[in-house]
Design a protein around this motif. Structure first.
Motif: not given
Ligand code: AKB
Length: 313
Positions: A10-11, A14-19, A36-37, A72-77
């Motif tokens: 959600n960051g 992350g919010s751009e990488l997910i799409t 968060q949602v 694969v994990i993109y660990h962005l938190a």
């Protein structure tokens, strides 16, 4: 077929990488995870699966890795630099224990990992101009401390356990989809929102403050490219210097004024100034360019034009 987990989905990144990754691998194969949602702009159809979880919950993470058969994990938190100075204990816990949880799972389930480092890994004793790949790393922020320790942890897991972990030292990232939160370079994003909305911005660093920056499409490209590069090309297993643009706050204001002449910026430096002053002004990323062919697309003028166009839309 890859099954991908993105923590911190959600960051800002992350919010751009997910799409982006959903478009490549199928949205059903990309699983977002955050406290968060998802933000409103992520349409349900663009998000395959989404889990609400804290990255410090190792048992929960393991259950998700098994349930979705993650490869694969993109660990962005992560908590960022300004928040890190206000909440140093939490920053240590989230940034380092979260990373260790992910690396332990990667070791157990043979998962490829991406982890973001930052220009914050450098400190006042690092060269501030053309900061080299290998140099003194003595940051004076908790965020920077977690980035240096995290880089060493990644390097250790690669050499000791053969975990394929890859990392980039991101500069300040500028994007129009999601505002960052709790960072020092946030002024370079907020300024665009306020220029469009109110034609006025109060900047928390001095006009001459110059930092390395990058437009989000370049950051996403670098992230995807380093993960797709064949393993033998990845020679640095701590974290690669990554660079695109470098500008002062007043140069950014001048560029915005070319599009919005009535825009006014006033300067009220606060505690962020000391953090900004401890970081490089520009960094040397020639090793990333040589090893896996990194190239950026956006300069200050192209980024400003695109940001303002997108935000006005
Ligand atoms: C921050 O300002 O804390 C981040 C970073 C440079 O890592 N944007």
């Amino acid at each position: 077929m890859k099954r991908i987990l993105i923590t911190g989905a959600n960051g800002q990144i992350g919010s751009e990488l997910i799409t982006e990754l959903g478009g490549w691998h199928g949205h059903e194969n990309v699983i977002g995870l955050d406290l968060q949602v998802p933000r409103h702009f992520i349409q349900r159809k663009e998000v395959g699966n989404y889990e609400i979880m804290n990255v410090m919950d190792k048992i929960g993470l393991q259950e998700i890795v098994e349930r979705y058969d993650i490869s694969v994990i993109y660990h962005l938190a992560s908590l960022l630099s300004a928040t890190g100075e206000m909440k140093p204990d939490l920053t240590w816990d989230v940034n380092l224990n979260g990373l260790k949880n992910v690396l332990d799972l990667a070791k157990k389930y043979d998962i490829q990992v991406f982890w973001p480092s930052s220009i914050a890994a450098f400190g006042p004793s690092s060269p501030r101009m053309n900061t080299p790949q290998a140099t003194v790393l003595e940051p004076n922020t908790m965020y920077g401390v977690t980035k240096v320790a995290g880089e060493l942890l990644c390097n250790y897991y690669f050499h000791k356990f053969n975990v394929d972990v890859r990392s980039l030292r991101y500069p300040g990232l500028i994007s129009y989809k999601t505002l960052p939160g709790g960072g020092t370079t946030d002024y370079a994003v907020e300024i665009f929102y306020e220029a469009v909305r109110n034609k006025r911005y109060t900047c928390f660093v001095k006009p001459g403050t110059r930092l390395p920056m990058m437009y989000m499409p370049d950051a996403i490209k670098a992230t995807v490219d380093i993960m797709d590069a064949s393993s033998h090309k990845i020679k640095v297993r701590t974290s690669y210097n990554l660079s695109a643009i470098s500008f002062s706050a007043e140069e950014l204001v001048a560029e915005i004024k070319k599009h919005i002449p009535e825009f006014v910026c006033v300067y009220e430096p606060d505690f962020h100034q000391a953090i900004a002053d401890s970081w490089p002004q520009n960094i040397d990323d020639s090793i990333a360019r040589r090893d896996w062919g990194w190239e950026h697309d956006y300069n200050l003028a192209a980024m400003t034009e695109d940001m303002l166009k997108k935000l006005k839309n």
